[in-house]
Design an enzyme around this catalytic site. Sequence first.
Site, mmCIF file in Angstrom:
data_model
loop_
_atom_site.group_PDB
_atom_site.id
_atom_site.type_symbol
_atom_site.label_atom_id
_atom_site.label_comp_id
_atom_site.label_asym_id
_atom_site.label_seq_id
_atom_site.Cartn_x
_atom_site.Cartn_y
_atom_site.Cartn_z
ATOM 1 N N ALA A 172 0.862 -1.355 0.015
ATOM 2 C CA ALA A 172 -0.037 0.189 0.091
ATOM 3 C C ALA A 172 1.089 1.707 -0.012
ATOM 4 C CB ALA A 172 -0.802 -0.311 0.819
ATOM 5 N N ALA A 173 2.204 1.007 0.126
ATOM 6 C CA ALA A 173 2.374 2.667 0.182
ATOM 7 C C ALA A 173 2.282 3.572 -1.567
ATOM 8 C CB ALA A 173 4.434 2.277 0.343
ATOM 9 N N GLY A 174 2.801 2.333 -2.791
ATOM 10 C CA GLY A 174 2.045 3.208 -3.706
ATOM 11 C C GLY A 174 0.131 3.741 -3.288
ATOM 12 N N ASP A 175 0.005 2.984 -3.015
ATOM 13 C CA ASP A 175 -1.382 3.874 -2.872
ATOM 14 C C ASP A 175 -2.149 5.028 -1.843
ATOM 15 O OD1 ASP A 175 -2.689 1.313 -4.640
ATOM 16 O OD2 ASP A 175 -2.944 0.328 -2.929
HETATM 17 O O1 RIB Z 1 -1.136 -2.072 -3.603
HETATM 18 C C1 RIB Z 1 -1.781 -2.715 -2.090
HETATM 19 C C2 RIB Z 1 -2.445 -3.673 -2.523
HETATM 20 O O2 RIB Z 1 -2.720 -4.541 -3.461
HETATM 21 C C3 RIB Z 1 -3.414 -4.976 -1.499
HETATM 22 O O3 RIB Z 1 -4.165 -4.099 -0.028
HETATM 23 C C4 RIB Z 1 -3.925 -5.637 -1.494
HETATM 24 O O4 RIB Z 1 -5.185 -5.841 -1.587
HETATM 25 C C5 RIB Z 1 -4.187 -5.921 -3.294
HETATM 26 O O5 RIB Z 1 -4.675 -5.032 -3.873
#
Ligand code: RIB
Length: 303
Positions: A250-253
């Site tokens: 989730a760093a990119g998110d």
């Molecule tokens: O980018 C990380 C995410 O990728 C995770 O939370 C997982 O669910 C996938 O969708």
Amino acid sequence: MKKVIILGSTNVDTILNVQRFPQPGETMAMNSMAVAGGGKGANQAIAAVRSGAETTFISKVGHEGAANFMLDTFKEDGMNIDHVTTSETAGTGQAYIMVDENGQNSILIYGGANQDITNEDIQAAKGSIKAADRIVAQFEVPIPSVIEAFKIARENDVQTILNPAPAIKNIPDDLLSVTDMIVPNETESEIITGIKVTDEASMEASAKEFFKMGVKAVIITVGDRGSFYATSEQSGFVNAFKVKAADTTAAGDTFIGALSSKLELDYSNLEEAMTYANKASSLAVQIKGAQNSIPYAKDILAD
Ligand code: RIB
């Protein structure tokens, strides 16, 4: 305050902490395991709302209620989830994430309800899309739904940001033609453009390929090094903050959600917004898990 729509996935993440990734055919004990909220869409929506954006999430979850704990988090964070609907046939999306002792991950996805998002669902959210400043989407939901949403956005001068993850080689032209900004990581960028991202010259060359595809602005994230940006007027590199990563999930998110809350529509504060987003993801990687690790604006600004 920016009005941001995130169209994307909701997953239950099963996180398997391992010393190292197993070899094919190898059986290995893991260090520990945990279940947490995830999904690229949900993570980005949480990052946006925690950074102060007025955030509406368009997603789909399963009928079995596995996502209920996440829906509670979305509501506690003040996110609008009127367009998070329930599939009658499929279960909530799932991700199985191996995290090694260096914080690197390897992810397997079961799409589930995310793959049931239809163009009718997008039409139902048309009013919210029209009223937003920008919309952000990824590829863990059906591409036709992203095209439908981005077309509505383009017709109504709403900015569109595409995070092409997981990467596909040939992004349809009718999606690229309605995409304002693309934000791939280095691997996704190479899959799409065919150019290996190594140094700033290769990032410039990749950006030119994206421009040829019709996109107006590009950010290529390169992990703990930082991120490169290019528009028709400016290009440059913003360094990441040096921290010890416990889990890069989730760093990119977090980067994209935080960026979407701060970026001006004319990109006039691009470097400042990227620095803020880098700070957000540097905080996220120091904590294990996806959504629980995503910081609030007060923590990012205080850091
Ligand atoms: O980018 C990380 C995410 O990728 C995770 O939370 C997982 O669910 C996938 O969708």
